[in-house]
Design an enzyme around this catalytic site. Structure first.
Site, PDB file in Angstrom:
ATOM      1  N   TYR A 195      17.285  -4.827 -12.545  1.00 37.22           N
ATOM      2  CA  TYR A 195      17.551  -3.445 -12.150  1.00 37.22           C
ATOM      3  C   TYR A 195      18.422  -3.457 -10.881  1.00 37.22           C
ATOM      4  O   TYR A 195      18.183  -4.265  -9.972  1.00 37.22           O
ATOM      5  CB  TYR A 195      16.214  -2.725 -11.899  1.00 37.22           C
ATOM      6  CG  TYR A 195      16.404  -1.348 -11.354  1.00 37.22           C
ATOM      7  CD1 TYR A 195      16.825  -0.321 -12.186  1.00 37.22           C
ATOM      8  CD2 TYR A 195      16.218  -1.071 -10.004  1.00 37.22           C
ATOM      9  CE1 TYR A 195      17.045   0.953 -11.680  1.00 37.22           C
ATOM     10  CE2 TYR A 195      16.425   0.194  -9.501  1.00 37.22           C
ATOM     11  CZ  TYR A 195      16.839   1.202 -10.341  1.00 37.22           C
ATOM     12  OH  TYR A 195      17.061   2.455  -9.838  1.00 37.22           O
ATOM     13  N   ASP A 236       8.385  -6.350 -13.574  1.00 40.79           N
ATOM     14  CA  ASP A 236       8.733  -4.930 -13.602  1.00 40.79           C
ATOM     15  C   ASP A 236       8.549  -4.457 -15.046  1.00 40.79           C
ATOM     16  O   ASP A 236       9.303  -4.836 -15.937  1.00 40.79           O
ATOM     17  CB  ASP A 236      10.182  -4.747 -13.128  1.00 40.79           C
ATOM     18  CG  ASP A 236      10.591  -3.273 -13.050  1.00 40.79           C
ATOM     19  OD1 ASP A 236      10.030  -2.448 -13.794  1.00 40.79           O
ATOM     20  OD2 ASP A 236      11.506  -2.964 -12.254  1.00 40.79           O
ATOM     21  N   LYS A 256       9.825   7.097 -14.074  1.00 39.03           N
ATOM     22  CA  LYS A 256      10.298   6.999 -15.458  1.00 39.03           C
ATOM     23  C   LYS A 256       9.181   7.408 -16.426  1.00 39.03           C
ATOM     24  O   LYS A 256       8.743   8.532 -16.374  1.00 39.03           O
ATOM     25  CB  LYS A 256      10.817   5.583 -15.699  1.00 39.03           C
ATOM     26  CG  LYS A 256      11.709   5.037 -14.550  1.00 39.03           C
ATOM     27  CD  LYS A 256      13.026   5.754 -14.395  1.00 39.03           C
ATOM     28  CE  LYS A 256      13.783   5.397 -13.123  1.00 39.03           C
ATOM     29  NZ  LYS A 256      14.008   3.982 -12.871  1.00 39.03           N
ATOM     30  N   ARG A 265      -1.255   7.951   5.011  1.00 39.93           N
ATOM     31  CA  ARG A 265      -0.429   6.771   4.761  1.00 39.93           C
ATOM     32  C   ARG A 265      -1.263   5.601   4.227  1.00 39.93           C
ATOM     33  O   ARG A 265      -0.743   4.699   3.584  1.00 39.93           O
ATOM     34  CB  ARG A 265       0.339   6.361   6.031  1.00 39.93           C
ATOM     35  CG  ARG A 265       1.267   5.169   5.851  1.00 39.93           C
ATOM     36  CD  ARG A 265       2.374   5.102   6.901  1.00 39.93           C
ATOM     37  NE  ARG A 265       1.883   5.332   8.248  1.00 39.93           N
ATOM     38  CZ  ARG A 265       1.230   4.425   8.982  1.00 39.93           C
ATOM     39  NH1 ARG A 265       0.979   3.228   8.512  1.00 39.93           N
ATOM     40  NH2 ARG A 265       0.815   4.730  10.200  1.00 39.93           N
TER      41      ARG A 265
HETATM   42  C1  LIG Z   1      14.281   3.176 -11.762  1.00 35.59           C
HETATM   43  C2  LIG Z   1      13.858   1.765 -11.770  1.00 35.59           C
HETATM   44  C3  LIG Z   1      13.445   1.118 -10.590  1.00 35.59           C
HETATM   45  C4  LIG Z   1      13.489   1.791  -9.242  1.00 35.59           C
HETATM   46  O1  LIG Z   1      12.613   2.869  -9.184  1.00 35.59           O
HETATM   47  P1  LIG Z   1      12.846   4.144  -8.217  1.00 35.59           P
HETATM   48  O2  LIG Z   1      11.675   4.993  -8.568  1.00 35.59           O
HETATM   49  O3  LIG Z   1      14.171   4.713  -8.565  1.00 35.59           O
HETATM   50  O4  LIG Z   1      12.800   3.626  -6.825  1.00 35.59           O
HETATM   51  C5  LIG Z   1      13.029  -0.190 -10.675  1.00 35.59           C
HETATM   52  N1  LIG Z   1      13.012  -0.853 -11.840  1.00 35.59           N
HETATM   53  C6  LIG Z   1      13.412  -0.278 -12.991  1.00 35.59           C
HETATM   54  C7  LIG Z   1      13.396  -1.069 -14.245  1.00 35.59           C
HETATM   55  C8  LIG Z   1      13.842   1.048 -12.994  1.00 35.59           C
HETATM   56  O5  LIG Z   1      14.249   1.613 -14.131  1.00 35.59           O
END
Ligand SMILES: *Cc1c(COP(=O)(O)O)cnc(C)c1O
Length: 390
Positions: free
Chosen positions: A110, A182, A207, A57
């Site tokens: 998001y 982000d 992603k 962890r």
């Molecule tokens: C998918 C996404 C998230 C969240 O990520 P997870 O891996 O699904 O928890 C946050 N910000 C953006 C822009 C995303 O596309």
């Protein structure tokens, strides 16, 4: 010691000895903990993100390799890999904010992030002001004595507004605020927000960074040691840190990120241009098109414009639904950034929590389709889109 019995030998496996050679790739260290000869080394590893490996962890060699790789790509001093993108976002928000604090965020955000901020407001006495993503004057005007943090997205979902990172991060810095970006939609290939003055970059590695639709993960990258150590401690307390197998898959994907981004962007460009000229389509939202409100800013900030775009069908919701059930190659599915082309209908899925008025304000219509372009041959994708539109 006497000769060990089979029951004991079966448990204590021989460790591989790699005398004079080493693996080409980063091995998967699928272990929950580590063994020590020296108790002092053991203790040292408990207290810092970059020390000896102690417990899964806290840290793991495969996970740290991912952290170092992404930190290097983003130009940070360190990174904390997490079990999901939301794990990274929440480790940052919950690790840095306390009751009574105020944060400034852009809108739309998001969906998961927007929901979390609503929760912080409802249950933790945190307040929020929303400002447009490219309006530093509005940001300055929203600052209060208790403001702590500014939250932005390089490219927003689904109509791909681009944030004025240099302007917004400079305004945040003047006011002594921590700026968090982000960068999921851009990836460090298109944008490195720390170079534009951000303090923390977060990603859903689910992603583009992993890129193969086979892993859920996240990461936060830091411009300062202080923020790095603070958020690491909190992510460890929260239990948000990454699993080594997920990190290993992400490392494997990361090796082809630059190549994939090139194809995602060129496929998006071609499809966006052709859809823009199609009679069934009333608008295309991709920052590479001169008609997009963010185009000028995007052209200054990004070398290319990303693999996500959306378009509005002239026939509204019914046309949107028809399109979505008519595509064969493109898959109707959530997520983005993988090798396969995925489409979805924001008004009924990713943005279903917004009111009709909010949807309209963010440029999302009943007939809006979001496309996360994959790396297939663009002519095969166009053939699929063209048949679905006809
Ligand atoms: C998918 C996404 C998230 C969240 O990520 P997870 O891996 O699904 O928890 C946050 N910000 C953006 C822009 C995303 O596309």
């Amino acid at each position: 010691m006497t000769e060990l019995r089979p029951e004991t030998r079966a448990v204590h496996l021989p460790q591989p000895q790699l005398d004079g050679s080493r693996p080409i790739t980063v091995p998967l260290y699928q272990t929950s903990g580590f063994v020590f000869d020296d108790p002092a080394v053991f203790a040292d590893g408990m207290g810092r993100p970059d020390g000896p490996f102690v417990y899964g962890r806290l840290s793991n060699p495969t996970v740290r390799s991912l952290e170092e790789a992404v930190s290097g790509l983003e130009g940070g001093v360190g990174a904390v890999a997490t079990g999901s993108g939301m794990g990274a976002i929440n480790s940052v928000l919950l690790g840095l904010l306390k009751p009574g604090d105020h944060l400034i965020a852009q809108k739309p955000l998001y969906g998961g992030t927007a929901a979390m901020i609503n929760d912080l407001v409802a249950r933790f006495q945190i307040t929020v002001s929303y400002v447009p993503e490219a309006d530093p004057a509005a940001l300055r005007a929203a600052v209060r004595p208790e403001t702590r943090l500014v939250y932005l997205e390089t490219i927003a979902n689904p109509v791909t507004q681009v944030a004025d990172l240099p302007g917004m991060c400079a305004a945040a810095r003047e006011a002594g605020l921590v700026s968090v970006v982000d960068n999921t939609f851009a990836s460090p290939i298109l944008c490195r927000p720390l170079e534009h003055g951000a303090d923390i970059v977060v990603h859903s590695t689910t992603k583009y960074l992993s890129g193969h639709t086979d892993v859920v993960g996240g990461i936060a990258v830091f411009a300062s040691e202080e923020l790095y150590r603070k958020v690491w401690h909190f992510a460890v307390e929260l239990g948000a840190t990454a699993d080594p197998f997920a990190a290993w898959l992400t490392l494997r994907g990361l090796q082809t990120l630059p190549l994939r981004m090139e194809r995602h962007c060129s496929n998006a460009r071609e499809l966006a241009l052709r859809l823009d000229n199609h009679p069934a389509v009333s608008a295309v939202h991709w920052p590479g098109l001169p008609s997009h409100p963010s185009h000028e800013l995007a052209a200054k900030l990004l070398p290319d414009f990303g693999g996500v775009f959306s378009f509005d069908l002239a026939g509204g919701r019914a046309a949107g639904e028809r399109f979505m059930s008519a595509v064969r190659l493109a898959l109707l599915a959530p997520s983005l950034g993988g090798v396969e082309t995925l489409i979805l209908h924001p008004a009924t899925t990713s943005h279903r929590s917004l009111t009709a008025e909010e949807l309209g304000r963010h440029g999302i219509g009943e007939g809006t389709v979001r496309v996360a372009v994959g790396i297939e041959h663009v002519e095969d994708l166009w053939a699929d889109f063209a048949q679905a539109l006809s």
